[in-house]
Design a protein around this motif. Sequence first.
Motif, short mmCIF file in Angstrom:
data_model
loop_
_atom_site.label_atom_id
_atom_site.label_comp_id
_atom_site.label_asym_id
_atom_site.label_seq_id
_atom_site.Cartn_x
_atom_site.Cartn_y
_atom_site.Cartn_z
N MET A 85 39.32 34.20 34.26
CA MET A 85 39.62 34.83 35.56
C MET A 85 39.51 33.80 36.67
SD MET A 85 37.84 38.52 35.46
CE MET A 85 36.33 37.90 34.76
N THR A 86 40.46 33.82 37.53
CA THR A 86 40.52 32.82 38.58
C THR A 86 39.27 32.86 39.44
OG1 THR A 86 42.84 33.32 38.62
CG2 THR A 86 42.01 31.91 40.36
N THR A 105 35.94 31.71 37.59
CA THR A 105 35.76 30.28 37.39
C THR A 105 35.52 29.59 38.71
OG1 THR A 105 37.49 30.57 35.80
CG2 THR A 105 36.67 28.35 36.11
N PHE A 164 51.23 44.06 40.54
CA PHE A 164 50.80 43.81 39.17
C PHE A 164 50.67 42.31 38.89
CE2 PHE A 164 51.95 43.00 34.72
CZ PHE A 164 50.82 43.56 34.14
N GLY A 189 47.13 42.56 38.48
CA GLY A 189 46.99 43.34 37.25
C GLY A 189 47.13 42.57 35.96
N ARG A 190 47.76 41.41 35.99
CA ARG A 190 47.93 40.65 34.74
C ARG A 190 46.57 40.11 34.30
NH1 ARG A 190 50.63 35.81 35.45
NH2 ARG A 190 49.94 35.90 37.61
N PRO A 191 46.41 39.90 33.01
CA PRO A 191 45.14 39.32 32.56
C PRO A 191 44.88 37.99 33.26
CG PRO A 191 46.50 39.95 30.67
CD PRO A 191 47.33 40.18 31.89
N GLU A 192 45.95 37.22 33.53
CA GLU A 192 45.79 35.91 34.15
C GLU A 192 45.35 36.00 35.60
OE1 GLU A 192 48.49 37.00 32.72
OE2 GLU A 192 48.87 35.78 30.95
N PHE A 246 43.91 39.05 37.05
CA PHE A 246 42.96 40.15 37.30
C PHE A 246 41.60 39.63 37.75
CE2 PHE A 246 39.85 43.28 35.86
CZ PHE A 246 40.38 44.41 36.44
N HIS A 292 43.06 26.17 34.76
CA HIS A 292 43.94 27.34 34.80
C HIS A 292 45.39 26.92 34.85
CE1 HIS A 292 40.81 30.35 36.47
NE2 HIS A 292 40.37 29.67 35.43
N GLU A 350 48.22 28.18 32.62
CA GLU A 350 49.17 29.15 33.15
C GLU A 350 50.57 28.59 33.31
OE1 GLU A 350 47.06 31.44 36.49
OE2 GLU A 350 49.12 32.14 36.56
#
Lengths: 283, 318
Positions: A1-2, A5, A197, A201-204, A206, A221, A225
């Motif tokens: 999660m951004t 971290t 989203f 909302g994306r796992p990347e 969220f 990341h 990503e």
Amino acid sequence: MTMGTDAKEGVRLVYRRFSTFHRFNHYLAMLSFFGLVLTGIPLKFKESYFSKLLIDGLGGVEAAGFIHRTMAVINILYFVLETGYMVYYVAARKGPIFGDDSIVPGKKDWQDMKGMFRWFFGRGPKPALNRFTYWEKFDYWALFAGTILIGGSGLMMWFPEATARLLPGVALNVALVVHSNEAFLATGVIFIFVHFFSAHGRPESFPADEVIFSGYIPVEHYIHERPLEYENRLKNGTLDQVVTPAPPAPRRRLFRWITGLVTLFAFLAATYTLLLIVWPLVS
Amino acid sequence: MVGGARNSARELAKEFTFSSGRALFLAFSTLLIVVLAAAPAPAAGGAPLPQNQPVAPVTDFTQRCLTCHSQPYLGQVEVDGRAKSLFVDPTAYKDSVHGLLPCNACHTGFTPDPHQMVSNAEFFAQTAGEACRNCHDDQFEMYKQSYHGTLSRSGSAESEKAPLCVDCHGSHAIQKVNTLAYRQGIQDVCGRCHGGREATYLDTYHGKAVTLGRQAAATCVDCHGSHSILPVANPQSTLSQANILGTCRRCHPEASKGFTTFLVHITPTSPKAPLVVFLVAMFYLVLIIAVFSFGGVHTLLYIYRGLKDGLYFRKGGH
Ligand code: HEM
């Protein structure tokens, strides 16, 4: 999660994804869009209890109309700046127009999309996405085209008498249909289906991706990503153009706060808009 | 036709003659006269009361009628198949513009003692229209010339459907017309009989703004007139080719002839709308459905995969 971290003080190197100009422009677009949706959509869903509540809260239809027009000016300003930048970018050859690192859609986007669907169904690995993913490109160009249509029709509605001097009266009917529908489409795309989203909302991303506010993400990341951009940059030696030391901790905390607040507001605004739209259907 | 109220009416009338009832009633009405005599007179404005009309002592008279008519159990009368409640809400009456008028200002000839039973269609038609004439002659004369007024007196099968004064104003709770509340109600008043026109009007800015409380935006009657409504094809209509520009200019001083060709009553998604409007509306319908469905499916699948692979709450990023 951004966010997670980033909270670790150990981050030292970051990837700079957005320049100050782009971040500034996003602030303008975001502020004006929130303002326009909150003062425009209630008119479209006039029979909703929540529309009445919001319009009364803002001080009536005229006050809401005033805010709508003020925000429209900011919205048009952002659009002019963005278009100006685009022209400058192409004229001054600031970077590639087509290809992997560009915002212009290409064949790879189509393949990425198919790849993502294979991944969704467990039929393959997650594709190595471009610097700008296909949904980000859709988001960008949809808003760009939408702003032309919604701004143009909005100006016609703002100055109906002047419009009718140049065009037949039915143009005002068309303007209303375009404005009303485009507003609904844009609200859905931004608040619910695509942008919201993508950013939350994306796992990347969220629960919130702060890259558009701070401009950077931790390098780890970034490599994960945007693997393709990373590889490209590694190959042609441009990596150090975008990788810099992280800003000092207070600055990072500030961006986390901004992101948190905007997320909260965006969540409330999206919920409110949904309520407004769903209310007449259920009551 | 008269409904089941008659029996109870007779009983009520009998009851009313009991001396105890009378004594109580007199005491009550005297009290009311005292209270109301101290109340301020109606504000000036509107139609003045005609001088030659015999006006009974207001409150006493009204109160005597209300002794019976404020009783909810009084029941209903049936007029031409339509039930009408005999109940008159005393507070609503008092708060109406006519709150200080005696009941017989409109119900001429009625006396508080058990009165004649005249529950027939003519009585109602007469009260609903002519009764107002005594004091609102201007409106009545205008109305008489209008399409509704002509229709109501035409004696044709349609004449029953034409609105009388009461259809647009009500009877015992008539309010001032220059208020936001009344203006917001106009669309529903007309919409009772012109539902399709109301729906299309509500799709325009005027309708939305009035609904949400903007008094200055146009209601049906700002364009069509209220007592002088005529078909648009009639040269006298406020919306005829000759008059429409002036009508729009009351609020849009800069309006040009082209401005007046804005279409108020169209349904964009109906093929009957002008072709450009219809095509644009259809384009958006398809686009919105396509984008929302694709976006929705994409989002759900993404979340599904993210949850399945445990990507959401992984410590230390991806
Ligand atoms: C960018 C320039 C824009 C301009 C010049 C503009 C102008 C206008 C004007 C003049 C109106 C008439 C109502 C009023 O006065 O309040 C209106 C209505 C409206 N606006 Fe905008 N607007 C703009 C952008 C937007 C955006 C971005 C949205 C939302 C995404 C939006 C949503 C709406 C909606 C939903 C209505 C009501 C339409 C209806 O009657 O159904 N507008 N706008």
